[in-house]
Design a protein around this motif. Sequence first.
Motif, PDB file in Angstrom:
ATOM      1  N   UNK A 192       5.843 -10.300  13.529  1.00 30.13           N
ATOM      2  CA  UNK A 192       5.710  -8.840  13.591  1.00 30.13           C
ATOM      3  C   UNK A 192       7.103  -8.264  13.364  1.00 30.13           C
ATOM      4  N   UNK A 193       7.195  -6.950  13.321  1.00 30.69           N
ATOM      5  CA  UNK A 193       8.524  -6.392  13.112  1.00 30.69           C
ATOM      6  C   UNK A 193       9.385  -6.671  14.349  1.00 30.69           C
ATOM      7  N   UNK A 194      10.702  -6.697  14.196  1.00 33.51           N
ATOM      8  CA  UNK A 194      11.525  -7.022  15.369  1.00 33.51           C
ATOM      9  C   UNK A 194      11.414  -5.963  16.465  1.00 33.51           C
ATOM     10  N   UNK A 195      11.028  -6.424  17.634  1.00 27.11           N
ATOM     11  CA  UNK A 195      10.957  -5.513  18.773  1.00 27.11           C
ATOM     12  C   UNK A 195      12.345  -5.498  19.390  1.00 27.11           C
ATOM     13  N   UNK A 209       3.351   8.810   1.422  1.00 23.61           N
ATOM     14  CA  UNK A 209       2.429   7.731   1.800  1.00 23.61           C
ATOM     15  C   UNK A 209       2.993   6.831   2.910  1.00 23.61           C
ATOM     16  N   UNK A 210       4.284   6.503   2.834  1.00 25.76           N
ATOM     17  CA  UNK A 210       4.884   5.689   3.890  1.00 25.76           C
ATOM     18  C   UNK A 210       4.976   6.473   5.206  1.00 25.76           C
ATOM     19  N   UNK A 211       5.213   7.760   5.127  1.00 26.83           N
ATOM     20  CA  UNK A 211       5.273   8.564   6.362  1.00 26.83           C
ATOM     21  C   UNK A 211       3.931   8.483   7.093  1.00 26.83           C
ATOM     22  N   UNK A 212       2.826   8.639   6.363  1.00 32.11           N
ATOM     23  CA  UNK A 212       1.491   8.551   6.972  1.00 32.11           C
ATOM     24  C   UNK A 212       1.224   7.135   7.491  1.00 32.11           C
ATOM     25  N   UNK A 224      -1.785   2.306  15.903  1.00 29.43           N
ATOM     26  CA  UNK A 224      -2.900   1.390  15.620  1.00 29.43           C
ATOM     27  C   UNK A 224      -2.321   0.113  15.025  1.00 29.43           C
ATOM     28  N   UNK A 225      -2.734  -1.036  15.563  1.00 28.44           N
ATOM     29  CA  UNK A 225      -2.166  -2.302  15.085  1.00 28.44           C
ATOM     30  C   UNK A 225      -2.837  -2.761  13.796  1.00 28.44           C
ATOM     31  N   UNK A 226      -2.309  -2.341  12.675  1.00 28.18           N
ATOM     32  CA  UNK A 226      -2.784  -2.840  11.373  1.00 28.18           C
ATOM     33  C   UNK A 226      -1.547  -3.230  10.560  1.00 28.18           C
ATOM     34  N   UNK A 227      -1.692  -4.129   9.585  1.00 28.70           N
ATOM     35  CA  UNK A 227      -0.520  -4.512   8.786  1.00 28.70           C
ATOM     36  C   UNK A 227       0.064  -3.317   8.034  1.00 28.70           C
ATOM     37  N   UNK A 228       1.375  -3.348   7.854  1.00 28.09           N
ATOM     38  CA  UNK A 228       2.080  -2.248   7.177  1.00 28.09           C
ATOM     39  C   UNK A 228       1.431  -1.930   5.814  1.00 28.09           C
ATOM     40  N   UNK A 229       1.219  -2.968   5.020  1.00 26.18           N
ATOM     41  CA  UNK A 229       0.667  -2.760   3.672  1.00 26.18           C
ATOM     42  C   UNK A 229      -0.703  -2.099   3.703  1.00 26.18           C
ATOM     43  N   UNK A 280      -3.461 -15.776   1.337  1.00 23.46           N
ATOM     44  CA  UNK A 280      -4.863 -15.386   1.147  1.00 23.46           C
ATOM     45  C   UNK A 280      -4.965 -14.049   0.396  1.00 23.46           C
ATOM     46  N   UNK A 281      -6.138 -13.816  -0.205  1.00 26.19           N
ATOM     47  CA  UNK A 281      -6.349 -12.619  -1.032  1.00 26.19           C
ATOM     48  C   UNK A 281      -5.995 -11.336  -0.280  1.00 26.19           C
ATOM     49  N   UNK A 282      -6.400 -11.302   0.995  1.00 25.98           N
ATOM     50  CA  UNK A 282      -6.193 -10.094   1.794  1.00 25.98           C
ATOM     51  C   UNK A 282      -4.695  -9.753   1.900  1.00 25.98           C
ATOM     52  N   UNK A 283      -3.881 -10.767   2.179  1.00 26.61           N
ATOM     53  CA  UNK A 283      -2.437 -10.521   2.320  1.00 26.61           C
ATOM     54  C   UNK A 283      -1.832 -10.165   0.961  1.00 26.61           C
ATOM     55  N   UNK A 284      -2.314 -10.818  -0.090  1.00 23.14           N
ATOM     56  CA  UNK A 284      -1.836 -10.445  -1.440  1.00 23.14           C
ATOM     57  C   UNK A 284      -2.119  -8.965  -1.692  1.00 23.14           C
ATOM     58  N   UNK A 285      -3.332  -8.529  -1.300  1.00 16.20           N
ATOM     59  CA  UNK A 285      -3.733  -7.139  -1.541  1.00 16.20           C
ATOM     60  C   UNK A 285      -2.829  -6.173  -0.782  1.00 16.20           C
ATOM     61  N   UNK A 286      -2.631  -6.399   0.531  1.00 12.75           N
ATOM     62  CA  UNK A 286      -1.777  -5.486   1.321  1.00 12.75           C
ATOM     63  C   UNK A 286      -0.383  -5.391   0.730  1.00 12.75           C
ATOM     64  N   UNK A 287       0.168  -6.586   0.460  1.00 10.19           N
ATOM     65  CA  UNK A 287       1.584  -6.621   0.111  1.00 10.19           C
ATOM     66  C   UNK A 287       1.841  -6.052  -1.287  1.00 10.19           C
TER      67      UNK A 287
END
Length: 370
Positions: free
Chosen positions: A67-70, A263-266, A274-279, A184-191
């Motif tokens: 996760x991002x550095x806490x 888009x990044x601000x939103x 909400x815990x969802x991946x950044x991408x 996996x496809x999902x991570x490829x899609x987000x990133x």
Amino acid sequence: MNTEIFYPTKIIFGNNSSTNSKSFKNLFKKNILIVTNNILKKNHLNKISKLLLRKKNKVKRIFIKDNEPIDTQINNNIIIYKKFDYLLALGGGSVIDFSKALCIKMSFPKKDIWDFTTHKTSKKIEIKKKLTPIIAIPTTAGTGSEVTPFCVIENKKYGKSTIKCKSIIPHQAIIDSVFLKSLPRKIRAYTVIDALAHSIESFLSKKKGKHEFVEMFASQAIILIIKNIKKYLTSNNTETLNHVARASTLAGMSISSGGTCAPHAFGQALTNFVKVPHGYSIYLFLFKILILTEKKHLKYLSSKIGFNILTEARKINNLIKLPKKIRVNKDIKKKIMKELIELRIQSIRKYPANIDLKRINKILDEVLIQ
Ligand SMILES: [Fe+2]
């Protein structure tokens, strides 16, 4: 006015470059800290460690959660009291960001890492000294963190904020698309959507002082993504993986000067609650905001890439096939709205579209279901 660009990262690009001893030719009898995560296949990490040990380097490895550095993980990390000549970050954007935060803390052990962020509660300490150099080996294609001066830090009380500082730009980036094969496809899609957003936002951003090469980096990245995304989501074709890896690094170079905007601000406001991946958070908003863009800017961007950006964005949006809405409760929506207005309105205003309070509310209503 003259354009002045200084790019401190030596970029080594190519198949198997992460396990080629030539990529590490400066590393001889050095003290190296490898920062990585548990997701990475061990055999790759072992190959790199062996290669470094053969050159009489001392190697220590630490494994972090992905996760991002806490801030507390950085502030209380005893590793900062040890001396290293290099930090080698082997992982996705979070691992590279973690390494950036560690190398700041190594030079300022008594300071709170949060005080280097741009958050309103931070002391906003400026970094003037040289930090331990970072060698970044990204294992995903999306954040571009291997070439950026940014590092995202999370604080339990205040959410996420960014450190922006040239001293944390990695000295070297080794881009080897071999790592993308196991994604996996999902991570490829987000990133890949994150990389697309970086290039579109930095191209369109009205940020003052961005240099003229932003448009070139960004438009090349957009073209590479448009041409390769379909194949990238479904195959391990080496050339396709290389094109997407190139796009991600170019997009990183592009945001380094052009920055991100609406888009990044939103997306960032959403991930604070909400815990969802950044991408994925960016995916939820990018296309909704893109259609609001002033026509002349869309036309200009389309002319630079040789594609109609809206048509291509629609195709990509259909291709991704991830849920386009997310369920949150009423309170969360209010908090996101508050954060956008109080902390992120400047960033939203850098985007060439009329996104007033009514529009912000409408966008949130379309994405957040209760
Ligand atoms: Fe991003």
